[in-house]
Design a protein around this motif. Structure first.
Motif, PDB file in Angstrom:
ATOM      1  N   GLU A 207      36.102  43.077  36.144  1.00 37.52           N
ATOM      2  CA  GLU A 207      36.509  42.026  37.230  1.00 37.52           C
ATOM      3  C   GLU A 207      35.605  42.578  38.473  1.00 37.52           C
ATOM      4  OE1 GLU A 207      41.092  40.940  37.056  1.00 37.52           O
ATOM      5  OE2 GLU A 207      40.442  42.839  35.978  1.00 37.52           O
ATOM      6  N   VAL A 232      43.694  45.482  37.559  1.00 43.09           N
ATOM      7  CA  VAL A 232      42.246  45.295  37.819  1.00 43.09           C
ATOM      8  C   VAL A 232      41.184  46.069  37.247  1.00 43.09           C
ATOM      9  CG1 VAL A 232      40.796  44.916  39.819  1.00 43.09           C
ATOM     10  CG2 VAL A 232      43.049  44.306  40.106  1.00 43.09           C
ATOM     11  N   ARG A 259      32.275  38.979  37.848  1.00 43.02           N
ATOM     12  CA  ARG A 259      32.505  40.332  38.719  1.00 43.02           C
ATOM     13  C   ARG A 259      32.530  40.212  39.977  1.00 43.02           C
ATOM     14  NH1 ARG A 259      30.889  45.461  35.025  1.00 43.02           N
ATOM     15  NH2 ARG A 259      28.700  44.832  35.437  1.00 43.02           N
ATOM     16  N   LEU A 327      39.660  40.363  46.284  1.00 45.17           N
ATOM     17  CA  LEU A 327      39.907  39.502  45.048  1.00 45.17           C
ATOM     18  C   LEU A 327      40.876  38.681  45.448  1.00 45.17           C
ATOM     19  CD1 LEU A 327      40.139  42.944  42.693  1.00 45.17           C
ATOM     20  CD2 LEU A 327      38.433  40.900  42.491  1.00 45.17           C
TER      21      LEU A 327
END
Length: 327
Positions: A207, A232, A259, A327
């Motif tokens: 990620e 994460v 990502r 995020l």
């Protein structure tokens, strides 16, 4: 009202966390070991042997040590002259003095002639609390544009120990940012081997991709562990050589889909690793979601390092919080 007794220990160039493994003076010891088999190595400094760990070398090889006094331009000129005569000079000072006071001498006397001088500079970025006169937050930006000059930003004691023989073997001038004193030992847990010009993937993840250099790599590794607790998955790509940049590895990792790419550096947001990576990605047509964790474009405050690192966003807590927000 009682007076608060302030200590300077929190302002000096120690980046070790409490209880963290450290190695004393890895540069000084590595250079001394290398000098056993290489009689061409000489050490020079501008009145800063103790504060660049060159005193270790000076004690062992006093006949190969040159104290140039508080004169950085003379330091670089003397190193250039010694290199012309076949010596392998390691010249040490603070990063602010190498980049600001001695720039033209490095450019004209060393880099243009492609001489075999290794410039090793302590207090890079925000590793001292003594304010703008000592904080080299722009040294990478200053030196990245200089032809022939290799730039190295090691993470920890192991990185320093392995970088010293590598830059000695490299033909041409090198500028290395130096963590000094009791330097943390982190990369021994990651089967790490320094290679000049090569980036190393220390941790994989789906990620987030942290791309980092210097002590920000150990911060990125810790941030990745904390993010894992929130499910994460974060990767860490360590880039110890900023110039020449390992573009192939950076492009390969950044091109993996899905990502967030976060460049973390102990340097101004302008002209350092972040902009080097961004330029590489854009020129290649690779366009992931991209963010920077870096020092602001301003003269920074004096104070205790932990406080300053938190204030300017390069502490582990701030890295984790900022990444979660993105995020």
């Amino acid at each position: 009202m009682s007076k608060v007794r302030l200590k300077t220990s929190a302002m000096i160039a120690s980046i070790a966390e409490e209880g963290q493994k450290t190695v004393p003076a890895p540069f000084g010891h590595a250079l001394s070991r290398l000098a056993e088999s290489n009689p061409d190595i000489v050490g020079l400094t501008a009145d800063l042997a103790k504060y660049t760990d060159l005193h270790i070398f000076a004690q062992r090889y006093p006949e190969r040590f040159y104290q140039m006094g508080m004169a950085e331009q003379l330091l670089m000129s003397a190193a250039a002259g010694l290199a012309r005569e076949g010596a392998l000079p390691f010249a040490t000072t603070y990063a602010v003095f190498a980049s600001r006071r001695a720039y033209d001498f490095i450019c004209m006397a060393i880099a243009e002639e492609n001489l075999n001088v290794k410039i090793v500079s302590a207090l890079p970025g925000l590793t001292t609390g003594y304010g703008p006169s000592h904080q080299a937050t722009d040294d990478v930006a200053i030196f990245r544009a200089m032809p022939n000059l290799t730039i190295v930003d090691p993470c920890d004691a192991l990185d320093v120990e392995q970088a010293v023989p590598a830059i000695a073997e490299h033909q041409g001038p090198v500028y290395m940012r130096l963590p000094r004193g009791n330097v943390p030992l982190v990369l021994d847990e990651y089967d790490y081997q320094f290679e000049l010009g090569k980036a190393k993937l220390l941790r994989d993840g789906r990620e987030v991709l942290f791309i980092s250099s210097g002590f920000m790599t150990m911060r990125a590794l810790e941030a990745a562990k904390r993010l894992q607790q929130d499910s994460v998955d974060a990767a860490v790509l360590h880039v110890p050589t900023i110039k020449p940049l390992d573009e192939a590895t950076i492009l390969r990792e950044a091109a993996r889909p899905g990502r967030l790419v976060v460049v973390a550096e102990n340097h101004s947001v302008i002209g350092g690793l972040g902009e080097a990576v961004a330029g590489t990605l854009l020129r290649a047509g690779v366009t992931p979601a991209f963010r920077q964790i870096a020092l602001p474009d301003q003269f920074l405050d004096a104070g205790a390092l932990p406080t300053l690192h938190d204030k300017y966003g390069i502490s582990v807590n701030r890295i984790v919080a900022q990444t979660r927000q993105w995020l």
